[in-house]
Scaffold this motif. Structure first.
Motif, PDB file in Angstrom:
ATOM      1  N   ALA A 122       0.835  -1.197   0.000  1.00 44.21           N
ATOM      2  CA  ALA A 122       0.000   0.000   0.000  1.00 44.21           C
ATOM      3  C   ALA A 122       0.873   1.251   0.000  1.00 44.21           C
ATOM      4  O   ALA A 122       0.598   2.225  -0.695  1.00 44.21           O
ATOM      5  CB  ALA A 122      -0.928  -0.008   1.214  1.00 44.21           C
ATOM      6  N   ALA A 123       1.965   1.224   0.769  1.00 43.22           N
ATOM      7  CA  ALA A 123       2.847   2.387   0.836  1.00 43.22           C
ATOM      8  C   ALA A 123       3.599   2.575  -0.485  1.00 43.22           C
ATOM      9  O   ALA A 123       3.767   3.689  -0.969  1.00 43.22           O
ATOM     10  CB  ALA A 123       3.831   2.225   1.987  1.00 43.22           C
ATOM     11  N   ARG A 124       4.061   1.447  -1.065  1.00 43.83           N
ATOM     12  CA  ARG A 124       4.806   1.549  -2.320  1.00 43.83           C
ATOM     13  C   ARG A 124       3.927   2.110  -3.434  1.00 43.83           C
ATOM     14  O   ARG A 124       4.366   2.889  -4.264  1.00 43.83           O
ATOM     15  CB  ARG A 124       5.330   0.161  -2.727  1.00 43.83           C
ATOM     16  CG  ARG A 124       6.490  -0.340  -1.919  1.00 43.83           C
ATOM     17  CD  ARG A 124       7.809   0.270  -2.363  1.00 43.83           C
ATOM     18  NE  ARG A 124       7.923   0.452  -3.805  1.00 43.83           N
ATOM     19  CZ  ARG A 124       8.204  -0.522  -4.656  1.00 43.83           C
ATOM     20  NH1 ARG A 124       8.402  -1.739  -4.211  1.00 43.83           N
ATOM     21  NH2 ARG A 124       8.297  -0.284  -5.938  1.00 43.83           N
ATOM     22  N   ARG A 125       2.666   1.683  -3.451  1.00 44.92           N
ATOM     23  CA  ARG A 125       1.755   2.172  -4.494  1.00 44.92           C
ATOM     24  C   ARG A 125       0.810   3.179  -3.887  1.00 44.92           C
ATOM     25  O   ARG A 125      -0.404   3.008  -3.938  1.00 44.92           O
ATOM     26  CB  ARG A 125       0.958   1.014  -5.058  1.00 44.92           C
ATOM     27  CG  ARG A 125       1.813  -0.199  -5.290  1.00 44.92           C
ATOM     28  CD  ARG A 125       1.528  -0.859  -6.582  1.00 44.92           C
ATOM     29  NE  ARG A 125       2.619  -1.787  -6.860  1.00 44.92           N
ATOM     30  CZ  ARG A 125       2.434  -3.064  -7.108  1.00 44.92           C
ATOM     31  NH1 ARG A 125       1.216  -3.529  -7.168  1.00 44.92           N
ATOM     32  NH2 ARG A 125       3.462  -3.848  -7.347  1.00 44.92           N
ATOM     33  N   ARG A 126       1.340   4.187  -3.278  1.00 47.15           N
ATOM     34  CA  ARG A 126       0.519   5.146  -2.578  1.00 47.15           C
ATOM     35  C   ARG A 126      -0.489   5.800  -3.528  1.00 47.15           C
ATOM     36  O   ARG A 126      -0.147   6.174  -4.640  1.00 47.15           O
ATOM     37  CB  ARG A 126       1.408   6.228  -1.985  1.00 47.15           C
ATOM     38  CG  ARG A 126       0.648   7.085  -1.039  1.00 47.15           C
ATOM     39  CD  ARG A 126       1.479   8.192  -0.514  1.00 47.15           C
ATOM     40  NE  ARG A 126       0.694   8.857   0.532  1.00 47.15           N
ATOM     41  CZ  ARG A 126       1.144   9.834   1.257  1.00 47.15           C
ATOM     42  NH1 ARG A 126       2.349  10.269   1.089  1.00 47.15           N
ATOM     43  NH2 ARG A 126       0.386  10.379   2.165  1.00 47.15           N
ATOM     44  N   GLY A 127      -1.733   5.922  -3.037  1.00 51.07           N
ATOM     45  CA  GLY A 127      -2.752   6.608  -3.817  1.00 51.07           C
ATOM     46  C   GLY A 127      -3.451   5.733  -4.832  1.00 51.07           C
ATOM     47  O   GLY A 127      -4.429   6.151  -5.439  1.00 51.07           O
ATOM     48  N   THR A 128      -2.969   4.510  -5.041  1.00 52.01           N
ATOM     49  CA  THR A 128      -3.650   3.647  -6.005  1.00 52.01           C
ATOM     50  C   THR A 128      -4.852   2.990  -5.336  1.00 52.01           C
ATOM     51  O   THR A 128      -5.111   3.172  -4.154  1.00 52.01           O
ATOM     52  CB  THR A 128      -2.711   2.528  -6.499  1.00 52.01           C
ATOM     53  OG1 THR A 128      -2.314   1.758  -5.368  1.00 52.01           O
ATOM     54  CG2 THR A 128      -1.502   3.094  -7.183  1.00 52.01           C
ATOM     55  N   ASP A 131      -3.879   0.859  -2.373  1.00 49.34           N
ATOM     56  CA  ASP A 131      -3.611   1.620  -1.162  1.00 49.34           C
ATOM     57  C   ASP A 131      -4.914   2.010  -0.468  1.00 49.34           C
ATOM     58  O   ASP A 131      -5.146   1.668   0.690  1.00 49.34           O
ATOM     59  CB  ASP A 131      -2.795   2.866  -1.534  1.00 49.34           C
ATOM     60  CG  ASP A 131      -2.448   3.689  -0.317  1.00 49.34           C
ATOM     61  OD1 ASP A 131      -2.374   3.103   0.774  1.00 49.34           O
ATOM     62  OD2 ASP A 131      -2.255   4.902  -0.462  1.00 49.34           O
ATOM     63  N   THR A 132      -5.780   2.707  -1.197  1.00 46.60           N
ATOM     64  CA  THR A 132      -7.048   3.144  -0.614  1.00 46.60           C
ATOM     65  C   THR A 132      -7.835   1.951  -0.100  1.00 46.60           C
ATOM     66  O   THR A 132      -8.394   1.985   1.001  1.00 46.60           O
ATOM     67  CB  THR A 132      -7.893   3.888  -1.663  1.00 46.60           C
ATOM     68  OG1 THR A 132      -7.018   4.575  -2.547  1.00 46.60           O
ATOM     69  CG2 THR A 132      -8.825   4.860  -1.016  1.00 46.60           C
ATOM     70  N   ARG A 220      -1.683  -0.728   9.125  1.00 50.56           N
ATOM     71  CA  ARG A 220      -1.601   0.738   9.113  1.00 50.56           C
ATOM     72  C   ARG A 220      -0.238   1.229   9.580  1.00 50.56           C
ATOM     73  O   ARG A 220       0.310   2.185   9.035  1.00 50.56           O
ATOM     74  CB  ARG A 220      -2.712   1.316   9.971  1.00 50.56           C
ATOM     75  CG  ARG A 220      -4.062   1.066   9.328  1.00 50.56           C
ATOM     76  CD  ARG A 220      -5.167   1.640  10.143  1.00 50.56           C
ATOM     77  NE  ARG A 220      -4.920   3.033  10.435  1.00 50.56           N
ATOM     78  CZ  ARG A 220      -5.497   3.673  11.426  1.00 50.56           C
ATOM     79  NH1 ARG A 220      -6.319   3.055  12.209  1.00 50.56           N
ATOM     80  NH2 ARG A 220      -5.247   4.939  11.625  1.00 50.56           N
ATOM     81  N   ARG A 223       2.297   0.594   6.810  1.00 48.07           N
ATOM     82  CA  ARG A 223       2.140   1.542   5.714  1.00 48.07           C
ATOM     83  C   ARG A 223       2.743   2.902   6.100  1.00 48.07           C
ATOM     84  O   ARG A 223       3.548   3.472   5.359  1.00 48.07           O
ATOM     85  CB  ARG A 223       0.656   1.705   5.386  1.00 48.07           C
ATOM     86  CG  ARG A 223       0.393   2.704   4.297  1.00 48.07           C
ATOM     87  CD  ARG A 223      -1.092   2.845   4.017  1.00 48.07           C
ATOM     88  NE  ARG A 223      -1.323   3.914   3.068  1.00 48.07           N
ATOM     89  CZ  ARG A 223      -1.497   5.174   3.431  1.00 48.07           C
ATOM     90  NH1 ARG A 223      -1.481   5.506   4.704  1.00 48.07           N
ATOM     91  NH2 ARG A 223      -1.684   6.106   2.517  1.00 48.07           N
ATOM     92  N   LEU A 227       6.099   4.573   4.388  1.00 47.87           N
ATOM     93  CA  LEU A 227       5.996   5.894   3.760  1.00 47.87           C
ATOM     94  C   LEU A 227       7.044   6.833   4.328  1.00 47.87           C
ATOM     95  O   LEU A 227       7.699   7.584   3.599  1.00 47.87           O
ATOM     96  CB  LEU A 227       4.605   6.474   4.008  1.00 47.87           C
ATOM     97  CG  LEU A 227       3.513   5.996   3.061  1.00 47.87           C
ATOM     98  CD1 LEU A 227       2.193   6.644   3.427  1.00 47.87           C
ATOM     99  CD2 LEU A 227       3.883   6.334   1.629  1.00 47.87           C
TER     100      LEU A 227
END
Lengths: 336, 344
Positions: A122-128, A131-132, A220, A223, A227
């Motif tokens: 989730a952190a590596r693909r932040r905003g995808t 992640d959400t 959480r 993540r 980040l």
């Protein structure tokens, strides 16, 4: 390092002392005082007088507290009135503890195996979407009451689909040898594979239910921590040095990001203990949590007293060990 | 053991207590921005008070500017507003009396203990023949009351302790914080169970009390951290130099500045309070009087019907999940927007 360990040990001692005072105060503030609390509603005056003398309730409060400590250190916590009437309270704890260790171990392993990789991704693909989605999933995981999740899992997978057993720790027909009290381990040790497999099948649903909150928290924290580390100068330095991406991810990012995750995992033992009370009750999984749940229901204060104390003790010890391990990994912790 | 104000490694919350401290530090006013340098000329002094980057925007104003466009906050806020509205108007719009056993003649202990959906009763009734939809709607009110009162109890208890520790410092601080740390070291839900078990006859108030007490140490630590951070900051120094009384400094200058993280925490606690109330009911430690329904209690009481009539538990559980999620979303987005680090 040794100074840190000593300081941490001293802290644990102080914590234990305050804890014992709290437990003592808790026992005294129970309805009807400790005597009727320990003997239950139906007690004869003779019994009451005997226990009152034994507890030294006519003595000054400091003497009473000292007696309480004495009895606690000798493992005399009284006799169960509700959970298993007549049995020694400490004995109940000891016989139930392996089951809860086994269940917590599986739940925590599940939470780590799912939470850490998902949090990292989730952190590596932040905003995808990934992640959400996983953040939302973890928020929902915290919002679902644990015992409702347990009921729902039991209803769908055990009652409707019949895939897994709905309750208990092992099927009745299986005549398994028990050494440690952890049934899966026992089965593996005695090479009774069918017994181990049967015990494992009984563990799956409770472990999944119990892992929901630790999973959400671990996800959480992982993540957030990844980040944070991705932003660090040393990661940029590693990149500009031309290190290969897998090396950076493994050695620089993951290794540093996991430090707070390790501590979180230690803290989650607390959530596991409380969650076990709810989960074990739903699945009639006879561990410490099951005994605690019935202790609360039947107001079996002798059992509650030892179980609460032991639960807090385990929690404090686990966190002390985690803290010391953490200080060994991360020198920054020691100087504070 | 003397405890100096620990500085948590930013963003890597380790302990429950350090997470709280990090939250406390996150809203401490950034000191130093307005300090005049020692050998200042008049121009330096004139410029000193001015912060670069145009006119000043208050913390709350700038937080609101970001929150307006944050869908996480908007969704959470919508849920919370709907929930509060429902709690207020439900008793007036509910089709039936939540305590009235309107379908009691359809309850047959053996064959059919739970009347199903039918005209006039879209969700059917519960095991006492009471209209389920009405109970769910009216349940919002009691759920809100339990959540809010438990949170307020924890807040005020924590405020008293934290202010005491942070304002006085010294041995008061040491003693209070040691006790707070021990309370934090007991698994919180387990502590709530133990406190609730202290009362012979549980009621709505014992539930609220048990959940509130568990939250006291959290708020205490939060406020104390905030107070400590401010004790040496410039605006407090200025107030002291002006001769403002100590009590006034604490309540008018320090406490308002500490409110940001407290409100964030309170929002998150509201969610857990509602969930914890359900867990207490499940263990038989909840309010036995179910004439005024509460979701956690409905869920706890439905446990014996779960295998045969799961909908009795699913509806209140969904309500709890949605509302808890709403408060969590609001709390998390508030936390992010109030954090000076994410402000830019």
């Amino acid at each position: 390092m040794s100074r840190y360990i000593v300081r941490r040990l001293l802290q644990a001692v102080v914590t234990l002392f305050v804890l014992s005072v709290l437990l003592f105060a808790w026992l005294r503030s129970l309805p009807g005082g400790p005597v009727s609390a320990l003997l239950g509603e139906r007690s004869t005056p003779a019994d009451r007088a005997a226990l009152e003398a034994a507890l030294g309730l006519d003595q000054p409060i400091l003497v009473q507290y000292w007696r309480f400590l004495e009895r606690a250190s000798q493992g005399q916590f009284g006799v169960s009135t509700g959970v298993l009437p007549g049995r020694d309270a400490l004995e109940i704890f000891l016989s139930r503890f392996p089951a809860t260790i086994e269940l917590s171990f599986f739940a925590l392993t599940l939470a780590i195996l799912l939470g850490v990789p998902l949090g990292y991704l989730a952190a590596r693909r932040r905003g995808t979407f990934l992640d959400t989605g996983s953040v939302l999933f973890s928020l929902v995981g915290i919002a679902v009451p644990v015992f409702f999740l347990a009921f729902a899992l039991k209803y769908v997978f055990a009652i409707q689909l019949g895939l897994l057993p709905p309750s208990g720790r092992q099927s009745v027909g299986i005549n398994a040898t028990h050494i440690t009290g952890m049934y899966v381990l026992d089965g593996l040790m005695t090479r009774e594979w069918d017994a181990a497999w049967d015990a494992l099948r009984h563990l799956i649903l409770p472990a999944v239910a119990l892992s929901s909150i630790p999973f959400a928290v671990i996800l959480r924290i992982t993540r957030a921590s990844v980040l944070e580390v991705l932003d660090e100068d040393y990661v940029r330095t590693a990149q500009s040095k031309g290190l290969r991406a897998p090396t950076i991810r493994g050695r620089h990012v993951l290794r540093n990001a996991l430090i707070p995750v390790v501590t979180t995992i230690g803290l989650q033992t607390g959530a596991l203990l409380a969650g076990a009370v709810l989960t074990e009750r739903v699945f009639t999984f006879r561990g410490v949590g099951h005994a605690l749940a019935y202790g609360f229901e039947t107001r079996d204060y002798a059992v509650l007293q030892v179980l609460i104390m032991m639960a807090a003790l385990v929690y404090i010890l686990v966190n002390m060990v985690v803290d010391i391990a953490y200080a060994a990994i991360d020198p920054r912790v020691r100087v504070r | 053991m003397t405890e100096n104000p620990r500085r948590p490694i930013p963003g890597t919350p380790r302990h429950k207590k350090e997470r709280i401290d990090a939250l406390a530090a996150s809203s401490a006013p950034e000191g130093g921005a307005a300090t005049a340098s020692g050998g200042g000329t008049t121009t330096a002094l004139r410029e000193a008070g001015r912060v670069a980057g145009g006119e000043g925007v208050s913390l709350w104003m700038s937080a609101w500017r970001r929150l307006r466009h944050d869908w996480v906050f908007l969704v959470g806020a919508a849920i919370v507003v709907l929930f509060v509205l429902l709690a207020i108007i439900a008793p007036f719009i509910a089709p039936h009396d939540p305590a009235g056993r309107v379908l009691i003649d359809q309850v047959h202990r053996q064959s059919n203990p739970v009347p199903g959906p039918q005209p006039g009763h879209p969700l059917g009734a519960d095991y006492l023949g009471r209209d389920l939809l009405s109970r769910l709607m009216v349940g919002a009110r009691q759920t809100l009351i339990v959540g809010v009162l438990a949170t307020l109890g924890g807040l005020f208890g924590g405020m008293a302790l934290g202010t005491l520790a942070g304002a006085f410092g010294g041995w008061v601080d040491s003693v209070v914080m040691r006790v707070v740390d021990v309370l934090l070291s007991i698994p919180s839900l387990l502590m709530a169970f133990s406190i609730a078990a202290m009362f012979r006859s549980p009621s709505q108030w014992t539930v609220i009390l048990a959940i509130a007490i568990v939250q006291v140490p959290v708020f205490a630590r939060l406020l104390r951290g905030s107070m400590l951070a401010q004790r040496h900051s410039d605006h407090v120094l200025a107030a002291r130099a002006l001769g403002v009384r100590k009590g006034t400094i604490v309540f008018r200058h320090m406490l308002p500045n500490a409110m940001g993280p407290v409100i964030v925490q309170a929002t998150l606690v509201l969610a857990t309070a509602i969930i914890d109330a359900a867990a207490l009911s499940f263990l038989g430690l909840g309010n036995p009087d179910d004439r005024a329904p509460e979701w956690g209690q409905m869920l706890g009481n439905a446990q014996s019907y779960f295998d045969s009539h799961p909908h009795l538990a699913v509806y209140p559980a969904l309500c709890i999940i949605v509302v808890a999620l709403g408060f969590t979303l609001v709390g998390e987005s508030l936390r992010e927007s109030l954090d000076p680090k994410s402000r830019r």
